[in-house]
Design an enzyme around this catalytic site. Structure first.
Site, mmCIF file in Angstrom:
data_model
loop_
_atom_site.group_PDB
_atom_site.id
_atom_site.type_symbol
_atom_site.label_atom_id
_atom_site.label_comp_id
_atom_site.label_asym_id
_atom_site.label_seq_id
_atom_site.Cartn_x
_atom_site.Cartn_y
_atom_site.Cartn_z
ATOM 1 N N ARG A 80 0.858 -1.194 0.000
ATOM 2 C CA ARG A 80 0.000 0.000 0.000
ATOM 3 C C ARG A 80 0.892 1.241 0.000
ATOM 4 O O ARG A 80 1.720 1.413 0.901
ATOM 5 C CB ARG A 80 -0.898 -0.002 1.240
ATOM 6 N N HIS A 124 -3.370 10.853 0.902
ATOM 7 C CA HIS A 124 -2.858 10.634 2.257
ATOM 8 C C HIS A 124 -2.399 11.997 2.792
ATOM 9 O O HIS A 124 -1.216 12.217 3.051
ATOM 10 C CB HIS A 124 -1.727 9.599 2.245
ATOM 11 N N GLU A 169 -7.795 8.172 6.374
ATOM 12 C CA GLU A 169 -8.152 8.815 7.645
ATOM 13 C C GLU A 169 -8.673 10.244 7.475
ATOM 14 O O GLU A 169 -8.030 11.203 7.929
ATOM 15 C CB GLU A 169 -6.951 8.821 8.602
ATOM 16 N N ASN A 296 -7.491 1.544 9.961
ATOM 17 C CA ASN A 296 -6.189 1.735 10.603
ATOM 18 C C ASN A 296 -6.409 1.699 12.102
ATOM 19 O O ASN A 296 -7.251 2.424 12.628
ATOM 20 C CB ASN A 296 -5.580 3.098 10.238
ATOM 21 N N TYR A 298 -4.388 1.593 15.986
ATOM 22 C CA TYR A 298 -3.168 1.642 16.795
ATOM 23 C C TYR A 298 -3.442 1.442 18.287
ATOM 24 O O TYR A 298 -2.691 0.811 18.987
ATOM 25 C CB TYR A 298 -2.449 2.986 16.588
ATOM 26 N N GLU A 366 -3.498 -0.292 8.117
ATOM 27 C CA GLU A 366 -2.345 0.124 8.925
ATOM 28 C C GLU A 366 -2.473 -0.459 10.319
ATOM 29 O O GLU A 366 -3.549 -0.419 10.913
ATOM 30 C CB GLU A 366 -2.277 1.659 9.114
HETATM 31 C C1 FCB Z 1 -1.748 7.157 10.821
HETATM 32 C C2 FCB Z 1 -1.336 7.703 9.474
HETATM 33 C C3 FCB Z 1 0.019 7.239 9.018
HETATM 34 C C4 FCB Z 1 1.014 7.160 10.145
HETATM 35 C C5 FCB Z 1 0.447 6.432 11.333
HETATM 36 C C6 FCB Z 1 1.388 6.284 12.490
HETATM 37 O O1 FCB Z 1 -2.674 8.016 11.411
HETATM 38 O O2 FCB Z 1 -2.280 7.342 8.507
HETATM 39 O O3 FCB Z 1 0.435 8.081 7.974
HETATM 40 O O4 FCB Z 1 1.468 8.431 10.468
HETATM 41 O O5 FCB Z 1 -0.724 7.047 11.768
#
Ligand code: FCB
Length: 462
Positions: A80, A124, A169, A296, A298, A366
């Protein structure tokens, strides 16, 4: 330290790695590229850590062959990456930059020769500065310009790309960019942020049509929907969670997957919710069925009620939804300061599955962690914490699949250490270390672990 066990995923599951143009390419003023809002922002004193910019970044524009060789060695099915809009259209619309088009031709051809399928993000976060100067995402013309850019890209690359992601995002583009001001364009607005959110969605819908017109394409959008917890069961904390879910999730998921604007928007933004930027017919444009949704993930967030500033009469102040974040998780944190909570990933996937019957198949576009990597005297990067993070989050995906959620693939953020937006070069997310003085690439232990996982997966389903 022993390596974490390999999570078991379905036979057709696809593994990949992800990057984004401004974070890796560099060559910011080469071969006719026009400036984007991130060039302007990063060159404004005080906006990024240590004044870092993407001028050179990981120099991928010149080193893409080496990077694709590393991807091939990694064994991924998919890669990607994103296209820099202002490399193709330096003014955002109008004159096309042939050398910019050529770069992505070379990149795509190299990937296909390596047997790797591209998954291409159109946006992006790097809006051409020329469009920002004409109002940016606050105005509908930018959504139309985005559709024209999508048509150009589809026409040129549609013979080689099957999977397209319109936006990455949009939450961050709209709210981190126009309300918090931590990202480009770096403003603190109320109306502007909400207008931007809406025009991003309209631009997405128009771009889907443009991409599909070029043939048999799989088209989706990447969202950073959040698992939001409330700090307590008190009614004010539960209301705070509702407002946070409106901002982070419902603004996007309701129009995209349920054909309506968010139910709790009036209590979240008072008079700002229903602005003149909304036009009849927009929900039909936005809600066009998608082939997949990219997610995405985290970390989760936990919220509590906070004093709420009333919007000023002009409604130009930053969006304030009366919410503060707390961190009750008691787990390890990555260097971004984010708590590591894999179970919340499974919860989020299950929540989306339950809430949206029309949700298309999910791709994790992500997931990854920033760690304090060091190169040891043996020349290696022993990033056991990152490997553990990846293993635990892949297991969380496997758990969601076992519970009936349709997840088709997983991309690590990121292939390479890169420009982490306002955090500059301090945060390292890569499977591959980049030495920014020499541009030397060093695969980390996590790279080898991921390669072995993919090899084992491929072997067991041959
Ligand atoms: C996301 C973004 C990516 C990267 C990660 C850590 O929000 O899409 O570009 O910065 O966080």
């Amino acid at each position: 330290m022993s390596s974490p066990a390999f999570p078991v995923l379905p036979p057709a599951f696809r593994f990949g790695a992800a990057t984004a143009a401004y974070q890796i390419e560099g060559a910011h003023d080469e071969d006719g590229r026009g400036p984007s809002i991130w060039d302007t922002f990063s060159h404004t004193p005080g906006r990024t850590l240590d004044g870092a910019t993407g001028d050179t970044a990981a120099d991928h524009y010149h080193r893409y062959r080496e990077d694709i060789a590393l991807l091939r060695e990694l064994g991924v099915h998919d890669y990607r990456f994103s296209i820099s809009w202002s490399r193709l259209l330096p003014e955002g619309t109008g004159a096309v930059n042939a050398k910019g088009l050529d770069f992505y031709d070379r990149l795509l051809d190299e990937l296909l020769t390596a047997g790797i399928a591209p998954a291409v993000t159109l946006y992006h976060w790097d809006l051409p500065q020329a469009l920002e100067d004409r109002g940016g995402w606050r105005v509908r013309e930018t959504a139309e310009a985005f559709a024209a850019y999508a048509a150009l890209v589809a026409e040129r690359y549609g013979d080689r790309v099957r999977r397209w992601i319109t936006l990455n995002e949009p939450y961050c583009s709209a709210f981190v960019g126009h309300a918090e001001g931590r990202h480009a364009p770096g403003t603190r607005e109320g109306r502007g942020a909400l207008a931007a959110a809406h025009h991003l969605l309209v631009g997405h819908g128009l771009a889907v049509r443009a991409l599909r017109a070029a043939g048999d394409q799989e088209v989706g959008i990447t969202l950073n929907l959040d698992r939001v917890h409330a700090a307590s069961d008190r009614s004010d904390d539960l209301a705070a969670r509702r407002r946070a879910e409106t901002l982070h999730n419902d603004v996007w998921a309701e129009p995209l997957f349920a054909g309506r604007y968010p139910a709790h928007e009036a209590e979240t933004w008072a008079g700002l919710a229903d602005g003149p930027w909304r036009q009849p017919g927009d929900l039909a444009v936005i809600g066009v069925p998608l082939d997949f949704v990219g997610l995405n993930y985290y970390r989760p967030i936990c919220v509590t009620a906070a004093p709420h500033r009333e919007p000023d009469p002009e409604q130009r102040t930053a969006v304030d939804i009366g919410v503060a974040e707390t961190d009750p998780y008691g787990t390890r944190h990555t260097t971004m300061g984010w708590p590591v909570v894999p179970s919340a990933f499974t919860e989020l996937l299950a929540q989306l599955h339950d809430r949206y019957p029309r949700l298309p198949p999910i791709w994790i576009t992500e997931n990854g962690s920033a760690e304090a990597d060091t190169v040891t005297p043996d020349g290696h990067v022993h990033d056991g914490d990152r490997t553990r993070y990846l293993a635990d989050h892949l297991q969380a995906v496997a758990d969601a699949i076992a519970a009936g959620v349709d997840v088709r693939g997983y991309y690590v953020w990121s292939l390479l250490d890169n420009f982490e937006w306002a955090r500059g070069y301090d945060q390292r997310f890569g499977l591959i270390r980049v030495d920014y003085d020499t541009q030397t690439r060093t695969p980390k232990d996590s790279y080898h672990w991921y390669r072995n996982l993919i090899t084992a997966h491929r072997a067991s389903h041959r």
